[in-house]
Design a protein around this motif. Structure first.
Motif, short mmCIF file in Angstrom:
data_model
loop_
_atom_site.label_atom_id
_atom_site.label_comp_id
_atom_site.label_asym_id
_atom_site.label_seq_id
_atom_site.Cartn_x
_atom_site.Cartn_y
_atom_site.Cartn_z
N MET A 79 0.84 -1.19 0.00
CA MET A 79 0.00 0.00 0.00
C MET A 79 0.88 1.25 0.00
O MET A 79 1.90 1.30 0.68
CB MET A 79 -0.87 -0.01 1.26
CG MET A 79 -1.81 1.15 1.40
SD MET A 79 -2.74 1.10 2.98
CE MET A 79 -3.68 -0.40 2.80
N LEU A 80 0.48 2.27 -0.79
CA LEU A 80 1.18 3.55 -0.80
C LEU A 80 0.28 4.58 -0.13
O LEU A 80 -0.83 4.84 -0.60
CB LEU A 80 1.52 4.00 -2.21
CG LEU A 80 2.13 5.41 -2.33
CD1 LEU A 80 3.45 5.49 -1.55
CD2 LEU A 80 2.34 5.79 -3.78
N ILE A 81 0.77 5.13 0.97
CA ILE A 81 0.04 6.15 1.71
C ILE A 81 0.80 7.46 1.56
O ILE A 81 1.99 7.53 1.87
CB ILE A 81 -0.08 5.79 3.20
CG1 ILE A 81 -0.77 4.44 3.36
CG2 ILE A 81 -0.82 6.89 3.97
CD1 ILE A 81 -0.74 3.89 4.77
N GLN A 82 0.11 8.48 1.05
CA GLN A 82 0.74 9.78 0.85
C GLN A 82 0.08 10.81 1.75
O GLN A 82 -1.14 10.95 1.77
CB GLN A 82 0.62 10.20 -0.61
CG GLN A 82 1.37 9.27 -1.55
CD GLN A 82 1.07 9.55 -2.99
OE1 GLN A 82 -0.07 9.41 -3.41
NE2 GLN A 82 2.08 9.95 -3.74
N ASP B 211 -3.23 4.71 -1.99
CA ASP B 211 -3.24 4.05 -3.30
C ASP B 211 -3.95 4.89 -4.37
O ASP B 211 -4.76 4.39 -5.14
CB ASP B 211 -3.87 2.65 -3.20
CG ASP B 211 -2.97 1.66 -2.46
OD1 ASP B 211 -1.74 1.87 -2.46
OD2 ASP B 211 -3.50 0.70 -1.89
N GLY B 212 -3.66 6.21 -4.36
CA GLY B 212 -4.19 7.10 -5.38
C GLY B 212 -5.58 7.63 -5.13
O GLY B 212 -6.11 8.40 -5.91
N VAL B 213 -6.21 7.22 -4.01
CA VAL B 213 -7.57 7.65 -3.68
C VAL B 213 -7.51 8.67 -2.54
O VAL B 213 -6.96 8.35 -1.47
CB VAL B 213 -8.46 6.45 -3.29
CG1 VAL B 213 -9.85 6.93 -2.91
CG2 VAL B 213 -8.53 5.44 -4.42
N ILE B 214 -8.08 9.85 -2.75
CA ILE B 214 -8.10 10.87 -1.70
C ILE B 214 -9.09 10.43 -0.62
O ILE B 214 -10.28 10.26 -0.88
CB ILE B 214 -8.52 12.24 -2.27
CG1 ILE B 214 -7.54 12.69 -3.35
CG2 ILE B 214 -8.61 13.28 -1.14
CD1 ILE B 214 -8.02 13.87 -4.17
N LYS B 215 -8.58 10.23 0.59
CA LYS B 215 -9.42 9.79 1.71
C LYS B 215 -9.85 10.96 2.58
O LYS B 215 -10.90 10.92 3.20
CB LYS B 215 -8.67 8.75 2.56
CG LYS B 215 -8.38 7.46 1.83
CD LYS B 215 -9.65 6.72 1.50
CE LYS B 215 -9.37 5.35 0.93
NZ LYS B 215 -10.59 4.58 0.71
#
Length: 77
Positions: A2-5, A57-61
């Protein structure tokens, strides 16, 4: 993996979000990479115009505030 930004320019809330996300990842043993994004152009290109923001993963939370820890846990689980 998972990629968390964590998106933000370095304000107190941005730094707090980064610490919180890293703590949740460590506590849950999640196989995730936490990345801090501070470049305003890159943040805008991701579709975020208020910080702090959390992208998984590319989704704005979340954007424009500090999400609750329970929400972060649910998103990472």
């Amino acid at each position: 993996m998972m990629l968390i930004q964590v998106l933000g320019t370095g304000c107190a809330k941005c730094n707090e979000l980064e610490k919180l996300v890293k703590a949740v990842v460590a506590e849950t043993g999640s196989d995730a990479t936490v990345e801090k994004v501070t470049d305003l152009k890159q943040i805008a290109m991701m579709g975020v115009f208020t910080t702090p923001a959390l992208v998984i993963d590319g989704v704005i939370k979340a954007a424009g505030g500090l999400p609750a820890e329970k929400d972060i846990r649910a998103w990472i689980a």
